[in-house]
Design an enzyme around this catalytic site. Sequence first.
Site, PDB file in Angstrom:
ATOM      1  N   HIS A   1     -61.034 -17.349  11.330  1.00  0.00           N
ATOM      2  CA  HIS A   1     -62.171 -16.274  10.778  1.00  0.00           C
ATOM      3  C   HIS A   1     -63.134 -16.020  11.708  1.00  0.00           C
ATOM      4  CE1 HIS A   1     -64.005 -14.382   6.979  1.00  0.00           C
ATOM      5  NE2 HIS A   1     -64.114 -13.433   8.032  1.00  0.00           N
TER       6      HIS A   1
ATOM      7  N   ARG B   1     -58.485  -9.712   5.007  1.00  0.00           N
ATOM      8  CA  ARG B   1     -58.776 -10.777   4.047  1.00  0.00           C
ATOM      9  C   ARG B   1     -57.582 -11.470   3.757  1.00  0.00           C
ATOM     10  NH1 ARG B   1     -63.423 -10.424   5.160  1.00  0.00           N
ATOM     11  NH2 ARG B   1     -65.076  -9.752   3.876  1.00  0.00           N
TER      12      ARG B   1
ATOM     13  N   GLU C   1     -61.337 -20.564   3.046  1.00  0.00           N
ATOM     14  CA  GLU C   1     -62.209 -20.791   4.292  1.00  0.00           C
ATOM     15  C   GLU C   1     -62.087 -22.118   4.541  1.00  0.00           C
ATOM     16  OE1 GLU C   1     -63.994 -18.734   6.255  1.00  0.00           O
ATOM     17  OE2 GLU C   1     -63.136 -17.320   4.986  1.00  0.00           O
TER      18      GLU C   1
END
Length: 306
Positions: free
Chosen positions: A286, A238, A267
């Site tokens: 990601h 994370r 994001e």
Amino acid sequence: MNKFRVVLTDYRYESIQPFYDVYDREADIEFIPMQLHTRADILRETEYADGVMCHFERLDSDIIKNLKNCKVIARSAVGVDNIDLQAASEKRIPVANVPDYCVEEVSNHAMLLLLNCAKKMKQLERAAADGSWDYSAAKPVGALRYKTLGLVGCGNIARCIVPKAKAFGLTVLGYDPYLPEEIFERCGITQVKELDSLLAQSDFVNIQLHHTAETDKMVNGDFLARMKPTAYLINTARGGLVDEAALAEALRRGVIAGAGLDVLSTESVPADHPLLGLENVVVTPHAAWYTEEAMYTLLTSAAAEV
């Protein structure tokens, strides 16, 4: 017959057919996928839902307290940091996630980043692309065998990394104060009981933790200063675990040698993000979790839990 209404608040998947593959087999469930991006919309559409699913939108205390019929909340992801667990507990609503759908994929990606950093692939690719064709663009590069990988957090993904790391000749240390000693022994990890000791010994430090109040920005200036100046930070967990300003500064000043990152704190990452332009950083968007097989397992598992 009244059907159970399952509301999906939001999603960014190309297809949600896997959800339907599960729900269409259940005659008493009505699946309602939506794209709700304001609290007012989420409050309205979930108020009388029997089940609530979410992707990125936050289910805060007010939203959860507003649920009248809800029997389950599910997130199609590993983490549940966008769901107020305390509020759900007070309402006696179980919260489900999918903790095991991409263990193999993320462990592979962590090794990919580690190897990329160790061999300085970024510099070598550029030397090939610009025609200089010079291996010395990556100097210095050391042998990987006999180096040490330190795992901060020794859950499923970290344990899956172990045999892959050992195949390259790495020694594997692990720090996780919540695990009994027999887990380390069974998984072939040398247990280190103090984080400082792990950081001082490791040539690669791999972070495999959930993002919680306890772990928020735990990789800060002090953490990085305790690493070897020749060491690399690897994070496929994370982005919120890392103080990005501190990491950028440490990388610019040579406090550590480099980093391999699959996650950042948001994001939506601006092109001028300070970590993107650094020579000694490899960043992927990601992507560690993704294979077609993992995607299908993720969505069908979340629906099956509901």
